[in-house]
Every structure is written in structure tokens, then in C-alpha cells.
Design a protein around this motif. Structure first.
Motif, short mmCIF file in Angstrom:
data_model
loop_
_atom_site.label_atom_id
_atom_site.label_comp_id
_atom_site.label_asym_id
_atom_site.label_seq_id
_atom_site.Cartn_x
_atom_site.Cartn_y
_atom_site.Cartn_z
N THR A 330 0.82 -1.22 0.00
CA THR A 330 0.00 0.00 0.00
C THR A 330 0.85 1.27 0.00
OG1 THR A 330 -1.66 -1.22 1.28
CG2 THR A 330 -1.91 1.17 1.17
N PHE A 331 2.03 1.20 0.63
CA PHE A 331 2.84 2.41 0.81
C PHE A 331 4.26 2.20 0.30
CE2 PHE A 331 -0.29 2.32 4.29
CZ PHE A 331 -0.96 3.51 4.04
N LEU A 332 4.86 3.33 -0.15
CA LEU A 332 6.26 3.37 -0.53
C LEU A 332 6.98 4.34 0.39
CD1 LEU A 332 5.87 3.80 -4.42
CD2 LEU A 332 5.96 1.67 -3.13
N GLY A 333 8.20 4.01 0.77
CA GLY A 333 9.00 4.89 1.60
C GLY A 333 10.21 5.38 0.82
N LEU A 334 10.54 6.66 0.95
CA LEU A 334 11.69 7.25 0.28
C LEU A 334 12.55 8.00 1.28
CD1 LEU A 334 10.15 8.78 -2.99
CD2 LEU A 334 11.33 6.59 -2.74
N GLY A 335 13.87 7.83 1.18
CA GLY A 335 14.82 8.62 1.94
C GLY A 335 15.72 9.37 0.98
N THR A 336 16.27 10.50 1.39
CA THR A 336 17.07 11.33 0.50
C THR A 336 18.48 11.54 1.04
OG1 THR A 336 16.60 13.51 1.48
CG2 THR A 336 14.92 12.57 0.00
N VAL A 337 19.37 12.03 0.19
CA VAL A 337 20.75 12.28 0.58
C VAL A 337 20.85 13.47 1.54
CG1 VAL A 337 21.69 11.29 -1.52
CG2 VAL A 337 21.18 13.73 -1.45
N GLN A 350 1.19 9.36 -4.90
CA GLN A 350 1.02 10.67 -4.27
C GLN A 350 1.67 10.68 -2.90
OE1 GLN A 350 -3.29 11.17 -4.35
NE2 GLN A 350 -3.14 12.50 -6.13
N LYS A 351 2.25 11.84 -2.55
CA LYS A 351 2.93 11.98 -1.27
C LYS A 351 1.91 12.06 -0.13
CE LYS A 351 6.34 14.86 -1.19
NZ LYS A 351 7.06 16.16 -1.15
N LEU A 352 2.11 11.24 0.88
CA LEU A 352 1.21 11.19 2.03
C LEU A 352 1.85 11.79 3.27
CD1 LEU A 352 -1.52 10.10 3.18
CD2 LEU A 352 -0.31 7.95 3.65
N TYR A 353 3.18 11.68 3.37
CA TYR A 353 3.90 12.10 4.58
C TYR A 353 5.27 12.59 4.14
CZ TYR A 353 6.69 11.28 8.87
OH TYR A 353 7.55 11.40 9.95
N TYR A 354 5.76 13.67 4.79
CA TYR A 354 7.07 14.20 4.43
C TYR A 354 7.65 14.98 5.61
CZ TYR A 354 10.58 17.19 2.18
OH TYR A 354 11.74 17.86 1.86
N VAL A 355 8.91 14.69 5.92
CA VAL A 355 9.64 15.46 6.92
C VAL A 355 10.97 15.88 6.30
CG1 VAL A 355 10.68 15.51 9.21
CG2 VAL A 355 8.60 14.19 8.84
N GLN A 356 11.14 17.17 6.12
CA GLN A 356 12.36 17.68 5.51
C GLN A 356 13.53 17.57 6.48
OE1 GLN A 356 12.13 21.76 4.24
NE2 GLN A 356 14.04 21.68 3.07
N GLU A 357 14.63 16.99 6.00
CA GLU A 357 15.86 16.86 6.78
C GLU A 357 15.59 16.30 8.17
OE1 GLU A 357 18.01 20.54 6.61
OE2 GLU A 357 17.99 20.60 4.43
N HIS A 398 8.58 6.76 11.66
CA HIS A 398 7.67 7.72 11.03
C HIS A 398 6.30 7.06 10.90
CE1 HIS A 398 11.27 10.06 9.81
NE2 HIS A 398 11.80 8.84 9.72
N THR A 399 5.29 7.72 11.43
CA THR A 399 3.95 7.13 11.48
C THR A 399 2.94 7.99 10.73
OG1 THR A 399 3.45 8.25 13.59
CG2 THR A 399 4.41 6.03 13.69
N VAL A 400 1.97 7.31 10.15
CA VAL A 400 0.82 7.98 9.51
C VAL A 400 -0.42 7.56 10.30
CG1 VAL A 400 -0.56 8.21 7.42
CG2 VAL A 400 1.93 7.98 7.26
N PRO A 401 -1.01 8.45 11.09
CA PRO A 401 -2.18 8.09 11.89
C PRO A 401 -3.35 7.68 11.00
CG PRO A 401 -1.23 10.18 12.62
CD PRO A 401 -0.58 9.84 11.32
N ASN A 402 -4.19 6.83 11.55
CA ASN A 402 -5.40 6.42 10.83
C ASN A 402 -6.25 7.64 10.53
OD1 ASN A 402 -5.20 3.58 10.52
ND2 ASN A 402 -5.60 3.32 12.70
#
Length: 434
Positions: A330-337, A350-357, A398-402
């Protein structure tokens, strides 16, 4: 408004490069280190106990630290109580056991003979430091306050080692995977070769040149039908055994992008929720060269059986460093440099959750929590939860609440009231309407 902050779940005394969750024992296994350089930074594999606190919060405590001497573990795979750890140009296999009290390791040592006795010269039995130090070693490698009581004990037994990369200059295993049925062990390295061993015998099955230059990633489809590999040579290839079946071309969905301006970085197979026979493949494409104004990276979703591209979407201008897919697909996770972490919806990209740095530096690995660990609900009141590690030594969750939803009976009741209201309004405005 300040940046969103994610508290650290655990902090190791060395850089972290990889993390996995063992669904059988519920252990979180993370590893890394300072390598062979004499900087005083240790090399170890840490076993963490993850607990759900309340409905949405988590805590983690160190159960055991396994010293890996002068070699840092850069990547690992977990299957059937065995860890396959990439250390320099080798893949080291070790068995771990989780018990409630200290026990003799004779059973694990006996099982280790199977891995050394059946190999054809490529695998050798490893003798390592005993792990009877248990909590003493864990305390030396981490914070004592985070160490579990010794009634919960982890024992680690070295089993075997295979040479997984033969680069004459700087051998380095880049990726390791167990096949979905745990019958194969697959590795890719800086020499561009894919090496496949039968598991647990470690009899070498395949050794072939898959890419010019380094292997970036690989994954095996259910049933071991197809192997997908990603190299730094701009190609993503599908293999049947050791034979090339086809090469993928994500530019079919984005013809406006010139060739060789992007390269593949990662690949993962994923299930399709509520579609038992469906399969998807997800790939990440990153810019080959960095510009002053960085172009976006891209996510592509493929049919996992025909390997036709289904959807491509941009996923930000930060260069992607890691990819993960949840067990349900159901979900994909991405990490960045740059240390950012994001969660996407697999269906729509579509982006559901994001935390910059969220981390201070490159995110090295991600792992979604399974729906349950040891029969216990581990997600709580969260739709999904994902672990991340980085070179900054931190492990975060990292959590996505219901999302709030209304019962179907309440929706139908409200619809009925609206219909009655409309009828009464029409009767009031137009007497004799009914």
C-alpha cells in the motif's frame, strides 16, 4: 512555523547503514560502524526491542550488540533466523536466537555445520568471538540505560562467509537479498556481477555479469520467476535465471526527457492490496548529474508480470537514496541524501507524509513495520509506520495516523435525512408537489 521534528527512537555509537525487522521474533536489527579505519568507532550489529507505547508512540531498547571486528556492515538481509551481512567484499552469515534466559548455543552451532559443509569452496565456516558476553558487550557499545534486562537474551553464532565481490581495486558488496521463499541468497557488488547461492547449502548457482560498473539494487519476484537488477550504467534489467529477459525503459512514460540524463537507483516488487494475483514493480530514477537548479527525481510503477510502465510521477528535487515498500504493497518509503523522509501511496504515487531533513545527513535505509509482530498489534492507531536510519547514527520511526472515517450506517442515515429534507422543501415551495 518551524520544521517538523521527529524524535529519535534510538541512537547508536556509530553510523548506521542498514535496518531490518524480523517478523518472527519482532526484533529490529540495525548495523553499521566506522570500518577498518582506526578512529575508535566500533563496528557492530544491534538488536533492538520495539514496543508500542499508547496508541501511536514507540520506544526501543538495546537487547544485544554483536561486534563485527574491523568490518562495518553496509547492508543486510534477514531470513529464517539468519542474517546475511555485507562486509567489504564478503557476505557473512550468522544465526541469531532470541530467548528469555541464557542458554547454551550448542543447537545453533550444530546448525551452522550445514552452511559450511555443503559449500563448494566459495563458503567457509567462520570462527568469531563468542557472544556469551551478552549484555556486557551491549552496554559497552551503547547506553546502559537503553539495555534490556538480561532475562531477554540474544545469542549470535557465525555460520559461514562467501566472497560476493571480486573487484580487484576495492571489493564491496552493494546489496543482498533472500528470495521470497528463502531458497536463494542473492548479492550484487561493485564488480557488476550478480551472484546467487542456494540457501542454506550455499552452493553457488549463478555468477554472471549483469551491469557495467556497480550494482545499485536488486529484487526477486515471488516464485523466483524474475530477478530485477539496477546498475550505474543507466540500465534496469529483468533476468530469468542468468539469462537477460528484457531491459526496462521508463522514458516511454516521459518522452520529453532526454536519454542518459537520469539513471535508475532502486527497485522493489510489491503486492497489490485486495488483488491476490497482481504484482507491481517500483523503480526510482535520479538525475545523472547535479545542476545548480536540481531537476526532480521520479518514481515509476510497472506491471510486475508484463513489466510495462503504468505510471511515473515526480518525487521532489532532493536526490533519493533509499526505497522501501510496505508488506501490503500500500505504501512506498523514500529517503534522500539530505536526510528527508517521505511516504507515498503506491496506487497513485502521491505523497502522504514528508519530513524535511529529518536526519542530519543521507538516509541509508528504510523498513516498514509489519502489521503484527509475534501476534501483537504493533501499528496501534497508525495506518502505517516506517523505520529510518542514517549516517548520523540515528534511528527514527515515522507514522501515519489512521484517517478519521464515519461508519457506513451513519453516512446512509445522513443521506436519508437529506432526501427527506429536499422532498419537504419542494413540498413547501410547490404545494401539491407530492
Amino acid at each position: 512555523m518551524g520544521r517538523r521534528r521527529v524524535p529519535d527512537l534510538y541512537r547508536a555509537p556509530f553510523p548506521l547503514y542498514t535496518i531490518k525487522v524480523d517478523p518472527k521474533t519482532g526484533l529490529v536489527i540495525t548495523a553499521g560502524g566506522g570500518g577498518a579505519s582506526k578512529t575508535g568507532i566500533k563496528n557492530a550489529v544491534h538488536f533492538l526491542d520495539l514496543q508500542l507505547v499508547g496508541e501511536q508512540q514507540y520506544s526501543a531498547s538495546l537487547l544485544h550488540a554483536h561486534d563485527t571486528d574491523t568490518r562495518a556492515t553496509m547492508n543486510l538481509a534477514v531470513g529464517d533466523g539468519v542474517i546475511a551481512a555485507g562486509q567489504d567484499g564478503s557476505c557473512s552469515l550468522m544465526r541469531f536466537r532470541h530467548s528469555s534466559q541464557r542458554e547454551e548455543d550448542s543447537a545453533a552451532s550444530k546448525q551452522g555445520e550445514d552452511y559450511a559443509g555443503n559449500s563448494e569452496g566459495t563458503a567457509r565456516r567462520r570462527g568469531g568471538k563468542g557472544d556469551r558476553r551478552g549484555q556486557d558487550e551491549a552496554a559497552a557499545s551503547g547506553d546502559k540505560s537503553d539495555t534490556k534486562d538480561e532475562t531477554s537474551h540474544i545469542s549470535v553464532t557465525p555460520l559461514a562467509e562467501v566472497q560476493s565481490d571480486l573487484n580487484p581495486k576495492d571489493p564491496l558488496q552493494k546489496v543482498v537479498r533472500f528470495s521470497p521463499d528463502l531458497s536463494l541468497l542473492l548479492t550484487g557488488g561493485s564488480d557488476g556481477h550478480i551472484r546467487v547461492w542456494e540457501f542454506p547449502s550455499l552452493k553457488k548457482k549463478y555468477d554472471f555479469k549483469a551491469h557495467e560498473g556497480e550494482i545499485e539494487d536488486l529484487d526477486m519476484s515471488p516464485g523466483n520467476k524474475h530477478l530485477v537488477t539496477v546498475g550505474r550504467d543507466f540500465s534496469c534489467s529483468v533476468w530469468s535465471g542468468s539469462q537477460l529477459a528484457m531491459g526496462l525503459n521508463w522514458l516511454e512514460t516521459t518522452p520529453q526527457i532526454a536519454e542518459k540524463t537520469y539513471r535508475y537507483m532502486a527497485c522493489r516488487f510489491g503486492k497489490v492490496e485486495d488483488q491476490k494475483d497482481a504484482l507491481r514493480l517500483y523503480t526510482v530514477q535520479i538525475p545523472h548529474k547535479r545542476d545548480r537548479k536540481p531537476p526532480p527525481c521520479y518514481l515509476t510503477k510497472w506491471d510486475g508480470k508484463s513489466f510495462l510502465p503504468m505510471l511515473t510521477a515526480p518525487c521532489g528535487s532532493e536526490v533519493i537514496s533509499s526505497l522501501a515498500v510496505s508488506d501490503s504493497g500500500t505504501f512506498l518509503g523514500l529517503g534522500t541524501v539530505t536526510g528527508s523522509v517521505a511516504i507515498y501511496i503506491a496506487f497513485s504515487l502521491q505523497k502522504l507524509y514528508y519530513v524535511q531533513e529529518s536526519h542530519g545527513i543521507v538516509v541509508t535505509d528504510l523498513a516498514f513495520l509489519p502489521d503484527s509482530l509475534k501476534g501483537k498489534d504493533i501499528k496501534g492507531n497508525n495506518e502505517t509506520a516506517m523505520l529510518s536510519v542514517a549516517v548520523d547514527s540515528r534511528c527514527q520511526i515515522h507514522t501515519v495516523p489512521n484517517r478519521r472515517s464515519f461508519p457506513i450506517w451513519l453516512v446512509l442515515f445522513c443521506c436519508g435525512l437529506m432526501v427527506v429534507g429536499v422532498v419537504l422543501l419542494l413540498q413547501y415551495l410547490f404545494p401539491g408537489f407530492i
